[in-house]
Motif scaffolding. Structure first.
Motif, short mmCIF file in Angstrom:
data_model
loop_
_atom_site.label_atom_id
_atom_site.label_comp_id
_atom_site.label_asym_id
_atom_site.label_seq_id
_atom_site.Cartn_x
_atom_site.Cartn_y
_atom_site.Cartn_z
N VAL A 38 0.83 -1.06 0.01
CA VAL A 38 0.20 0.08 -0.03
C VAL A 38 0.82 1.23 0.00
N TRP A 39 0.55 2.23 -0.91
CA TRP A 39 1.55 3.42 -1.08
C TRP A 39 0.83 4.48 -0.47
N GLY A 40 1.47 5.61 -0.23
CA GLY A 40 0.87 6.87 0.23
C GLY A 40 1.82 7.94 -0.20
N VAL A 41 1.47 9.19 0.42
CA VAL A 41 2.30 10.44 -0.15
C VAL A 41 2.87 10.70 1.38
N ASP A 42 4.09 11.25 1.38
CA ASP A 42 4.70 11.79 2.48
C ASP A 42 4.82 13.07 2.65
N SER A 43 4.79 13.94 3.62
CA SER A 43 4.74 15.55 3.64
C SER A 43 5.59 16.15 2.99
N ASN A 44 6.38 15.66 2.23
CA ASN A 44 7.25 16.40 0.97
C ASN A 44 6.45 15.90 -0.38
N GLY A 45 5.60 15.32 -0.54
CA GLY A 45 5.03 15.02 -1.75
C GLY A 45 5.35 13.85 -2.59
N GLU A 46 6.13 13.10 -1.72
CA GLU A 46 6.98 11.89 -2.36
C GLU A 46 6.14 10.71 -2.26
N GLU A 47 5.79 9.87 -3.12
CA GLU A 47 4.97 8.41 -2.93
C GLU A 47 6.22 7.45 -2.34
N LYS A 48 5.47 6.85 -1.39
CA LYS A 48 6.38 5.75 -0.61
C LYS A 48 5.42 4.65 -0.12
N VAL A 49 5.98 3.37 0.14
CA VAL A 49 4.99 2.37 0.53
C VAL A 49 5.03 2.31 1.93
N VAL A 50 3.68 2.57 2.35
CA VAL A 50 3.25 2.71 3.93
C VAL A 50 2.90 1.56 4.57
N GLN A 51 2.77 0.41 3.69
CA GLN A 51 2.22 -0.84 4.30
C GLN A 51 2.80 -1.79 3.42
N HIS A 52 3.70 -2.94 3.81
CA HIS A 52 4.36 -3.73 3.07
C HIS A 52 3.24 -5.26 3.37
N GLY A 53 3.15 -5.99 2.32
CA GLY A 53 2.73 -7.49 2.39
C GLY A 53 1.14 -7.25 3.10
N VAL A 54 0.27 -6.42 2.76
CA VAL A 54 -0.94 -6.30 3.23
C VAL A 54 -1.77 -7.50 2.37
#
Length: 205
Positions: free
Chosen positions: A109-125
């Motif tokens: 599951v991906w999200g967007v951090d405070s800098n506007g960058e996309e990153k994985v926020v939950q692995h193996g859901v």
């Protein structure tokens, strides 16, 4: 590891019980499509309704001749982490709820951090997916036909269009700026049917 499940359909507006925490996010490499028959909730064995499933984008391209949509569409949903004390109970509940052709897979599951960058926020859901080899998978249908099927179908859990409208509202609340062309194109057609306007602008019989 605690049990975490990603909801992209009815789990968004009807969450599982005993949720300890939730994270809003999106998937990459998947599309959300009304490509799964519903024999037990929003339709019947004789007249199945239609519900959403997740499909790998590359895989869907093999089925999408009648409803090609932009590649920038994004599948938003919610990752629910279940209270470990109730994991067995919730797993059994979800297995029953998603029994009509769905299989557990793992997704990031991906999200967007405070800098506007996309990153994985939950692995193996964990995620319930209706794969294209399950008996309830119907694949791509002409959009007008699909809209009419959703509009007319009713099952033990209620009208198919109720499920649809709940999902549209939930997705908009999750991310108003997100793109889901398939969902919104269907919404235009189903609301027209509610107004008594059928395919091609004629009246619904």
């Amino acid at each position: 590891m605690p049990f975490t499940v990603f909801g992209y359909g009815s789990l968004i507006f009807k969450p599982p019980p005993h949720v300890a925490s939730e994270v809003h996010g999106f998937l990459k490499g998947y599309v959300r499509r009304f490509a799964q028959k519903s024999h037990d909730h929003r339709g019947t064995p004789e007249k199945p309704g239609r519900v959403v499933t997740l499909i790998h984008k590359e895989e869907w391209d093999m089925f999408s001749g009648s409803d090609a949509f932009p590649d920038e569409d994004i599948v938003w949903g919610i990752a629910y982490t279940i209270d470990p004390a109730h994991e067995t109970e919730v797993r059994a509940y979800l297995d029953y709820r998603e029994k009509d052709g769905y299989t557990l897979e793992k997704v990031d599951v991906w999200g967007v951090d405070s800098n506007g960058e996309e990153k994985v926020v939950q692995h193996g859901v964990r995620c319930y997916v209706g794969r294209n080899d399950n008996p309830s998978f119907i694949g791509s249908e002409p959009l007008d036909d699909l809209a009419y099927k959703i509009w007319e179908s009713v099952g033990p859990s209620g009208p198919n269009k109720e499920y649809f409208y709940n999902l549209v509202e939930a997705v908009r609340k999750l991310s108003p700026e997100s793109h889901d062309s398939h969902l919104y194109a269907l919404e235009t057609r189903i609301r027209a049917l509610d107004r008594g306007v059928g395919v091609g602008g004629g009246e619904v019989a």
